[in-house]
Design an enzyme around this catalytic site. Structure first.
Site, short mmCIF file in Angstrom:
data_model
loop_
_atom_site.label_atom_id
_atom_site.label_comp_id
_atom_site.label_asym_id
_atom_site.label_seq_id
_atom_site.Cartn_x
_atom_site.Cartn_y
_atom_site.Cartn_z
N CYS A 45 -85.54 -17.74 7.05
CA CYS A 45 -86.39 -18.86 6.67
C CYS A 45 -87.86 -18.43 6.60
O CYS A 45 -88.24 -17.70 5.69
CB CYS A 45 -86.16 -20.03 7.64
SG CYS A 45 -86.78 -21.61 7.03
N HIS B 165 -80.24 -20.91 7.57
CA HIS B 165 -80.17 -20.56 9.00
C HIS B 165 -78.75 -20.12 9.36
O HIS B 165 -77.89 -20.96 9.66
CB HIS B 165 -80.60 -21.75 9.87
CG HIS B 165 -82.07 -22.00 9.83
ND1 HIS B 165 -82.96 -21.38 10.68
CD2 HIS B 165 -82.81 -22.79 9.01
CE1 HIS B 165 -84.19 -21.78 10.40
NE2 HIS B 165 -84.13 -22.64 9.39
N GLU C 106 -77.81 -18.79 12.05
CA GLU C 106 -77.58 -18.87 13.49
C GLU C 106 -76.97 -20.20 13.94
O GLU C 106 -76.47 -20.30 15.06
CB GLU C 106 -78.89 -18.62 14.24
CG GLU C 106 -79.96 -19.69 14.10
CD GLU C 106 -80.88 -19.51 12.90
OE1 GLU C 106 -82.04 -19.98 12.97
OE2 GLU C 106 -80.46 -18.91 11.90
#
Length: 520
Positions: A86, A176, A178
């Site tokens: 990001c 993202h 994660e």
């Protein structure tokens, strides 16, 4: 030959994303050690850390704003793979001559990621079946890609969502990976740290225990250690780990502060003193804690009072133990990160931590924190490897101040007795109805207000108990658990019928945010 579990490691530089700890957890799940540091970590410290790879986190700023967070130019000259996520991708793009501008249409939430051409090693298997679902959270986008970089993926609203310069081992993703909302994100991070950075995965429970035992033995030598045992997962695993390392040099002090769960003190003594052979001193300090808390309603002050009194009691007990030179704590990595952020001003400290507060100078005890590199899920895995009871290892989190922060306002013995009985019924019913292990955290809260009720032919005016149960992967966000109505009804009926002083039970349906998981 003993494996150095820290020899291969990933450095994560934090630009202020709410998800940064999740990056670290995904790296650890790939069995690779990593550390999280502020974005402005000095280059000398980065070189000394000697990372196998670097991950740049997301963040709330715009890279084109004056004073926007940045890294030293030399970072990209270290010759190690770099993954920007990001904000991290935008920072990398701008650094190498690309352009970042406000997006015409911002992207927040679910998006479908499409492949632009040859995905390459990092994205191997990511686009199986066509578009891949990802989680977006950005208001800026890369409008011009730097020379040498290839666009790998895009979405309907953003033409550049993944880039790479394979020759320089530089990679960037706008989404993202994660978070759990990106289903193949853990696979991408695993590929980055293992296939691209070359880490082979030494970070396993067995290796962590072996390394910790050696370090504890080297650190402590022949000196004695005192540990505050609470019965929670962290202090229990710390006790078992230290005991494996130094045996009878460890003495645990179990402080019964009158704010524990039902029969918790007896359970702790059975597990450690009787089953594991650990030396445990049980201190009955209920009156001291309740006296110190009398008249205090502020939650933060209650936490401070309890923390200070724990330290005072440990000091008294350590003076009774010959040659006690160390105070062990069950501090874990998220505590360290959040407390460090509070000191540097780079993170907001929502609640003070019971463990990471430093010790008074007069105590003259050195601090031993064998779990300070570990996340909670890693602590649980180590607990199981050490042979602790499954129910203890997988017990829901319990706050350091105990029931004091689950009793709203002033703490009284009457309130604590009511709460622990109500809480025990709630947890017992969650186990019997097979909900407990589907829930991340569940507990009862005592509300110091009375309501009118009717029991038999008489009018009652008694207290209210609130029940809280949440689902979460990371405890940074949480959703209330949809307990079936029939289970709610049964639990409510049992509490009202079996706990004297309660005539009303309510169920908390607040998510985090805006509410926190605990009420105080």
């Amino acid at each position: 030959m003993k494996t150095d579990i820290h020899s291969q490691k990933i450095l994560i530089l934090d630009f202020g994303s709410q998800y940064t700890q999740l990056i670290a957890r995904r790296v650890r799940e790939a069995h690779v050690f990593c550390e999280l540091h502020p974005f402005d970590m000095e280059m000398a410290a980065i070189r000394a850390f000697n990372p196998s790879g670097i991950i740049l986190s997301g963040g709330p700023k715009s890279v084109y704003e004056p004073g926007a967070p940045a890294v030293a130019e030399e970072l990209f000259e270290l010759g190690v793979p770099v993954l920007g996520i990001c904000y991290g991708m935008q920072l990398m793009s701008r650094h190498f001559g690309g352009e970042v501008v406000p997006a015409g249409k911002r992207e927040f939430g679910h998006a479908e990621l499409l492949c632009s051409g040859q995905p390459g090693q990092l994205f191997d298997g990511f686009f199986v079946g066509g578009a891949s679902p990802v989680w977006m959270s950005h208001g800026d986008h890369v409008s011009r890609v730097p020379d040498g970089f290839q666009v790998v993926a895009y979405t309907e609203n953003a033409p550049v969502c993944a880039i790479q310069d394979v020759s320089r081992n530089l990679y960037g993703v706008q989404f993202h990976p994660e978070v759990n909302h990106t289903p193949r994100g853990d696979q991408l991070i695993d590929t980055f740290v293992r296939a691209i950075c070359g880490c082979t995965g030494h970070w396993t429970p067995g290796q962590i225990i072996e390394d910790a035992v050696t370090r504890i033995q080297e650190q402590v030598g022949s000196e004695r250690v005192i540990l505050g045992l609470s019965g929670g997962v962290d202090s229990s695993v710390a006790a078992a780990l230290i005991h494996r390392a130094i045996g009878d040099q460890l003495t645990c002090v179990f402080v019964d502060n009158g704010l524990l769960r039902l029969e918790e003190g007896d359970q702790v003594m059975r597990t450690f003193a009787e089953n594991l052979g650990v030396k445990v001193i049980r201190v009955n300090a209920e009156e001291r804690f309740l006296s110190a808390l009398a008249g205090e309603s502020d939650p933060e002050k209650k936490r401070k009072i309890i923390g200070s009194l724990f330290v005072e009691i440990f000091d008294e007990e350590s003076n009774r133990i010959e040659d006690a030179r160390w105070l062990a704590q069950g501090t874990i990595y998220p505590d360290v990160i959040e407390s460090a952020g509070a000191k540097t001003g780079k993170a907001h400290n929502i609640k003070s931590h019971h463990n990471v507060g430093g010790l008074p100078e007069y105590m003259k005890l050195k601090l031993l924190e064998p779990l300070r590199e570990l996340f909670k899920d890693e602590v649980r895995a180590i607990g199981e490897e050490l042979g602790l009871p499954h129910q203890m290892v997988w017990r829901h989190p319990f706050p350091g101040p105990g029931l004091a922060v689950r009793i709203l306002g002033e703490v009284k013995k009457e309130y604590a007795d009511i709460l622990r009985r109500a809480d025990a019924i709630f947890i017992e019913e969650l186990y019997s109805s097979d909900h407990y292990h589907k829930i991340s955290q569940a507990f009862a809260v005592f509300l110091p207000v009375k309501s009118v009720g009717v029991m038999g032919d008489g009018r009652t005016y008694e207290y209210v108990v609130a029940l809280r149960a949440v689902e979460t992967k990371d405890f940074m966000t949480a959703s209330w658990y949809p307990l079936p109505y029939e289970d709610m009804a049964r639990i409510s009926a049992r509490i009202i019928n079996e706990v004297k002083g309660v005539n009303r039970v309510v169920y908390d349906i607040s998510s985090k945010p805006p509410a926190t998981i605990e009420w105080e």
